[in-house]
Design an enzyme around this catalytic site. Structure first.
Site, PDB file in Angstrom:
ATOM      1  CB  SER A  19      -0.932   0.022   1.222  1.00 18.67           C
ATOM      2  OG  SER A  19      -0.173   0.068   2.417  1.00 18.67           O
ATOM      3  CG  ASN A  89       7.902   1.957   2.055  1.00 23.77           C
ATOM      4  OD1 ASN A  89       7.809   3.177   2.150  1.00 23.77           O
ATOM      5  ND2 ASN A  89       6.838   1.158   2.069  1.00 23.77           N
ATOM      6  CE1 TYR A 154       7.106   6.886  11.377  1.00 23.61           C
ATOM      7  CE2 TYR A 154       7.335   9.278  11.377  1.00 23.61           C
ATOM      8  CZ  TYR A 154       7.195   8.085  10.694  1.00 23.61           C
ATOM      9  OH  TYR A 154       7.155   8.098   9.320  1.00 23.61           O
ATOM     10  CE  LYS A 158      10.053   6.246   9.426  1.00 24.31           C
ATOM     11  NZ  LYS A 158      10.260   5.230   8.368  1.00 24.31           N
ATOM     12  CB  VAL A 187       3.187  10.637   2.008  1.00 26.83           C
ATOM     13  CG1 VAL A 187       2.904  10.137   0.594  1.00 26.83           C
ATOM     14  CG2 VAL A 187       4.653  11.023   2.141  1.00 26.83           C
TER      15      VAL A 187
END
Length: 257
Positions: A19, A89, A154, A158, A187
């Protein structure tokens, strides 16, 4: 040589390919002529993406499970040859003030986003180094370049991905392998919709208001499209980017520099 010419005939492995950004990257690579193995936990979602291009092949694997990732590599390489391109990803995010973040949530976020990224690229390195060629791209985030409130795990994960990328780039700089990261802002994907819903649930704000507040972080006043991230990845995988390594490329409309 164009990116498509350099990528044609290569074997790419993309995690989180069922997805969103992963799907867009898989389709872009396949359209450029690569054979693409997509990995994820949801077999049905992988199968749907594979239907969109006959160069895409789905393999169920959890990026936090080293045995499953190793097995996926073995199956993919047996079927389509050595992996030339890896796009790490797969990711996830939650939201809570740091003092209300449980250790379980903290660890799960790091497991998926950071440890999962490491486990994704580790099996590819020996072959790439032996062949003196390869492309590794991490899909990080602007959260790997700056801080955001209420997503401490998060942001930490990252930032770790960007650090991992730089370490691997330093290790492989003389080998012909390049290692980079793309760092998108918000996004327009399913993950974004989940973020908007969390804002609505926790603050009572209207969905449109929550959406506008997130879009406003981009100086262009819009959300990044998955295809824009895919195009950046495509370029990094081509010969034109052979001197680009160790870079965290912000795809954010100017949110970060």
């Amino acid at each position: 040589m164009s990116a498509a010419q350099a990528i044609a005939g290569r074997h790419a492995l993309v995690t989180g390919g069922g997805s969103g950004v992963g799907r867009a990257i898989a389709l872009a690579l396949a359209e450029a002529g690569a054979n693409v193995t997509i990995c994820g936990r949801r077999e049905a979602a992988l199968a749907e993406v594979a239907k969109e291009n006959d160069r895409i092949f789905g393999l169920a694997a959890d990026v936090t499970n080293e045995a499953e990732i190793t097995d996926a590599y073995q199956k993919a390489e047996a079927a389509r040859g050595p992996v030339d391109i890896v796009v790490a990803n797969a990711g996830m995010a939650g939201s809570a003030p740091a003092h209300k973040t449980s250790l379980t949530d903290w660890q799960r976020t790091l497991d998926v986003n950071l440890t999962g990224a490491f486990l994704t690229v580790k099996p590819a390195l020996p072959g790439m180094l032996a062949r003196k060629a390869g492309r590794i791209v991490f899909v990080a985030s602007t959260a790997g370049l700056k801080g955001y409130a209420y997503v401490a795990p998060y942001v930490a994960a990252k930032h770790g991905v960007v650090g991992l990328m730089r370490a691997l780039a330093a290790e492989t700089a003389k080998s012909g392998v390049t290692v980079n990261a793309v760092c998108p802002g918000f996004v327009d994907t399913e993950m974004l919709e989940q973020s908007i819903q969390r804002i609505v649930d926790k603050t009572g704000r209207a969905a449109d208001e929550a959406r506008a507040s997130l879009a406003a972080t981009n100086p262009q006043g819009r959300f990044i499209q998955p295809e824009e991230v895919a195009e950046a990845v495509l370029w990094l995988c081509g010969d034109a980017a052979r001197s680009i390594t160790g870079q965290a490329i912000s795809v954010s409309g100017g949110e970060t520099w």
